[in-house]
Design a protein around this motif. Structure first.
Motif, PDB file in Angstrom:
ATOM      1  N   PRO A 195       0.813  -1.225   0.000  1.00  0.00           N
ATOM      2  CA  PRO A 195       0.000   0.000   0.000  1.00  0.00           C
ATOM      3  C   PRO A 195       0.844   1.272   0.000  1.00  0.00           C
ATOM      4  CG  PRO A 195      -0.838  -1.556   1.610  1.00  0.00           C
ATOM      5  CD  PRO A 195       0.471  -2.092   1.152  1.00  0.00           C
ATOM      6  N   ALA A 196       1.946   1.276   0.756  1.00  0.00           N
ATOM      7  CA  ALA A 196       2.800   2.468   0.793  1.00  0.00           C
ATOM      8  C   ALA A 196       3.411   2.734  -0.579  1.00  0.00           C
ATOM      9  CB  ALA A 196       3.898   2.283   1.841  1.00  0.00           C
ATOM     10  N   SER A 197       3.894   1.679  -1.238  1.00  0.00           N
ATOM     11  CA  SER A 197       4.471   1.836  -2.579  1.00  0.00           C
ATOM     12  C   SER A 197       3.410   2.298  -3.573  1.00  0.00           C
ATOM     13  CB  SER A 197       5.071   0.499  -3.024  1.00  0.00           C
ATOM     14  OG  SER A 197       5.565   0.585  -4.337  1.00  0.00           O
ATOM     15  N   MET A 198       2.200   1.745  -3.470  1.00  0.00           N
ATOM     16  CA  MET A 198       1.129   2.106  -4.397  1.00  0.00           C
ATOM     17  C   MET A 198       0.707   3.559  -4.224  1.00  0.00           C
ATOM     18  SD  MET A 198      -2.563   0.260  -4.905  1.00  0.00           S
ATOM     19  CE  MET A 198      -3.132   0.768  -3.287  1.00  0.00           C
ATOM     20  N   ILE A 199       0.578   4.021  -2.986  1.00  0.00           N
ATOM     21  CA  ILE A 199       0.157   5.408  -2.728  1.00  0.00           C
ATOM     22  C   ILE A 199       1.205   6.398  -3.238  1.00  0.00           C
ATOM     23  CG2 ILE A 199      -0.277   7.081  -0.893  1.00  0.00           C
ATOM     24  CD1 ILE A 199      -1.554   4.753   0.696  1.00  0.00           C
ATOM     25  N   CYS A 200       2.486   6.089  -3.001  1.00  0.00           N
ATOM     26  CA  CYS A 200       3.551   6.985  -3.469  1.00  0.00           C
ATOM     27  C   CYS A 200       3.581   7.047  -4.996  1.00  0.00           C
ATOM     28  CB  CYS A 200       4.904   6.520  -2.936  1.00  0.00           C
ATOM     29  SG  CYS A 200       5.092   6.707  -1.148  1.00  0.00           S
ATOM     30  N   ALA A 201       3.450   5.895  -5.658  1.00  0.00           N
ATOM     31  CA  ALA A 201       3.449   5.873  -7.119  1.00  0.00           C
ATOM     32  C   ALA A 201       2.219   6.577  -7.682  1.00  0.00           C
ATOM     33  CB  ALA A 201       3.504   4.432  -7.613  1.00  0.00           C
ATOM     34  N   MET A 202       1.080   6.407  -7.031  1.00  0.00           N
ATOM     35  CA  MET A 202      -0.141   7.073  -7.480  1.00  0.00           C
ATOM     36  C   MET A 202      -0.015   8.586  -7.357  1.00  0.00           C
ATOM     37  SD  MET A 202      -3.336   6.189  -8.519  1.00  0.00           S
ATOM     38  CE  MET A 202      -3.840   4.670  -7.747  1.00  0.00           C
ATOM     39  N   ASN A 219       7.652  11.868 -19.909  1.00  0.00           N
ATOM     40  CA  ASN A 219       6.549  11.757 -18.951  1.00  0.00           C
ATOM     41  C   ASN A 219       5.743  10.476 -19.183  1.00  0.00           C
ATOM     42  OD1 ASN A 219       7.133  14.136 -17.617  1.00  0.00           O
ATOM     43  ND2 ASN A 219       5.765  15.372 -18.878  1.00  0.00           N
ATOM     44  N   LEU A 220       5.550  10.116 -20.451  1.00  0.00           N
ATOM     45  CA  LEU A 220       4.806   8.888 -20.749  1.00  0.00           C
ATOM     46  C   LEU A 220       5.555   7.660 -20.240  1.00  0.00           C
ATOM     47  CD1 LEU A 220       2.442   7.435 -22.060  1.00  0.00           C
ATOM     48  CD2 LEU A 220       3.693   7.488 -24.236  1.00  0.00           C
ATOM     49  N   MET A 221       6.864   7.636 -20.428  1.00  0.00           N
ATOM     50  CA  MET A 221       7.658   6.525 -19.926  1.00  0.00           C
ATOM     51  C   MET A 221       7.606   6.446 -18.405  1.00  0.00           C
ATOM     52  SD  MET A 221       8.664   4.991 -22.564  1.00  0.00           S
ATOM     53  CE  MET A 221       9.747   3.824 -21.739  1.00  0.00           C
ATOM     54  N   SER A 222       7.616   7.617 -17.748  1.00  0.00           N
ATOM     55  CA  SER A 222       7.503   7.636 -16.287  1.00  0.00           C
ATOM     56  C   SER A 222       6.150   7.101 -15.842  1.00  0.00           C
ATOM     57  CB  SER A 222       7.704   9.053 -15.775  1.00  0.00           C
ATOM     58  OG  SER A 222       8.989   9.532 -16.095  1.00  0.00           O
ATOM     59  N   LEU A 223       5.086   7.483 -16.554  1.00  0.00           N
ATOM     60  CA  LEU A 223       3.745   7.007 -16.203  1.00  0.00           C
ATOM     61  C   LEU A 223       3.624   5.499 -16.388  1.00  0.00           C
ATOM     62  CD1 LEU A 223       1.630   9.900 -17.760  1.00  0.00           C
ATOM     63  CD2 LEU A 223       1.765   9.315 -15.341  1.00  0.00           C
ATOM     64  N   LEU A 224       4.256   4.968 -17.435  1.00  0.00           N
ATOM     65  CA  LEU A 224       4.237   3.515 -17.632  1.00  0.00           C
ATOM     66  C   LEU A 224       4.995   2.797 -16.511  1.00  0.00           C
ATOM     67  CD1 LEU A 224       4.761   3.263 -21.490  1.00  0.00           C
ATOM     68  CD2 LEU A 224       2.711   2.626 -20.211  1.00  0.00           C
ATOM     69  N   ALA A 225       6.104   3.396 -16.061  1.00  0.00           N
ATOM     70  CA  ALA A 225       6.860   2.806 -14.943  1.00  0.00           C
ATOM     71  C   ALA A 225       6.033   2.832 -13.667  1.00  0.00           C
ATOM     72  CB  ALA A 225       8.165   3.564 -14.750  1.00  0.00           C
ATOM     73  N   TYR A 226       5.343   3.964 -13.424  1.00  0.00           N
ATOM     74  CA  TYR A 226       4.480   4.042 -12.240  1.00  0.00           C
ATOM     75  C   TYR A 226       3.308   3.072 -12.357  1.00  0.00           C
ATOM     76  CZ  TYR A 226       6.971   8.220 -10.691  1.00  0.00           C
ATOM     77  OH  TYR A 226       7.935   9.094 -10.256  1.00  0.00           O
ATOM     78  N   CYS A 227       2.830   2.866 -13.588  1.00  0.00           N
ATOM     79  CA  CYS A 227       1.742   1.913 -13.801  1.00  0.00           C
ATOM     80  C   CYS A 227       2.159   0.510 -13.349  1.00  0.00           C
ATOM     81  CB  CYS A 227       1.347   1.904 -15.276  1.00  0.00           C
ATOM     82  SG  CYS A 227       0.159   0.610 -15.722  1.00  0.00           S
ATOM     83  N   MET A 228       3.353   0.073 -13.755  1.00  0.00           N
ATOM     84  CA  MET A 228       3.831  -1.242 -13.352  1.00  0.00           C
ATOM     85  C   MET A 228       4.039  -1.313 -11.844  1.00  0.00           C
ATOM     86  SD  MET A 228       3.769  -3.036 -15.992  1.00  0.00           S
ATOM     87  CE  MET A 228       4.511  -4.476 -15.244  1.00  0.00           C
ATOM     88  N   ASN A 229       4.510  -0.221 -11.249  1.00  0.00           N
ATOM     89  CA  ASN A 229       4.710  -0.182  -9.796  1.00  0.00           C
ATOM     90  C   ASN A 229       3.382  -0.338  -9.068  1.00  0.00           C
ATOM     91  OD1 ASN A 229       5.398   0.478  -7.140  1.00  0.00           O
ATOM     92  ND2 ASN A 229       7.021   1.846  -7.796  1.00  0.00           N
ATOM     93  N   ILE A 230       2.382   0.414  -9.512  1.00  0.00           N
ATOM     94  CA  ILE A 230       1.066   0.368  -8.864  1.00  0.00           C
ATOM     95  C   ILE A 230       0.426  -1.005  -9.021  1.00  0.00           C
ATOM     96  CG2 ILE A 230      -1.295   1.251  -9.000  1.00  0.00           C
ATOM     97  CD1 ILE A 230      -0.038   3.973  -9.771  1.00  0.00           C
TER      98      ILE A 230
END
Length: 247
Positions: free
Chosen positions: A68-75, A200-211
């Motif tokens: 949950p902590a990782s998901m909230i930070c990535a979100m 920014n798109l690449m960062s969003l895809l990385a955050y997507c995988m993290n979430i």
């Protein structure tokens, strides 16, 4: 490393305390209490049920706290980059939460029955071990073998039904790739219209995988919790059994 080490210590200690509490209370049981739970049922509660609760507690400490902590930070980071694309994550999280709630409710009913079948299986083994001479004297080996096979088959069928309902992994994978496709499609249109950069798109895809990896970990935790809820209730019954009046 520390989370894994201390999670193992905490879960093993928790299981030890549960077994100790059950054992001390069982020592005060009258024959009425023993007949209520049966010897095989008490053995199952002190072994299989405690192990299920132990594994669930360990997963909560290792994954349930970190994910949950990782998901909230990535979100939060994704919303800072682009709120429109990050809203895709939010919709995915809500849909997955509803699916997991449905899976837990359906699977929990079967797991409640499964552990009762464990009691029948252990009772069959206990009877054969303690009265093996009688079984051999009256040539009842085939009957007892068929009896054990039936109890084992019932347990197998119930576990198949329970595990078939817990289809969280296919749902998670479908959600992961759907989110990647949606983010790529929406992000490509925004890049063309100069509303978003490629970085920014690449960062969003990385955050997507993290979430979504965090959600996958949480889904495994919730499935394990649904299995251990039935065990926790059975353990609680033994620990809270009142023996003062019956003795």
């Amino acid at each position: 490393l520390m989370g894994g080490r201390y999670g193992a210590y905490a879960s093993a200690g928790f299981a030890k305390n549960l077994r100790q509490a059950m054992y001390y209370n069982i020592q005060t049981f009258s024959f009425t209490n023993i007949d209520k739970y049966s010897t095989a049922g008490l053995v199952t509660r002190m072994t299989t049920d405690v192990t299920n609760v132990q594994n669930s507690y360990m997963m909560i400490l290792r994954m349930g706290m970190r994910a949950p902590a990782s998901m909230i930070c990535a979100m939060a980071a994704a919303f800072l980059i682009n709120a429109r694309i990050a809203s895709i994550y939010l919709v995915a999280v809500i849909l997955l939460a509803l699916v997991l709630q449905f899976i837990i409710r359906k699977a929990n009913k079967y797991f409640n029955i499964v552990f009762e079948k464990y009691d029948d299986l252990n009772a069959s083994v206990q009877e054969n071990v303690s009265a093996i001479r009688v079984v051999k004297a009256y040539v009842r080996e085939e009957y007892e073998t068929n009896k054990f096979a039936q109890a084992s088959a019932k347990l197998y069928n119930m576990f198949v039904r329970a595990e078939s309902i817990a289809c969280n992994m296919p749902v998670m994978m479908f959600t992961v790739y759907s989110c990647i496709l949606l983010i790529s499609w929406v992000g490509a249109h925004m890049i063309v219209s100069d509303m978003l950069t490629t970085g920014n798109l690449m960062s969003l895809l990385a955050y997507c995988m993290n979430i979504l990896m965090s959600l996958m970990m949480l889904s495994m935790v919730f499935v394990m919790i649904s299995m251990s809820m039935a065990s926790a209730r059975r353990i609680s019954e033994v620990i809270n059994e009142d023996t003062t009046l019956k003795n």
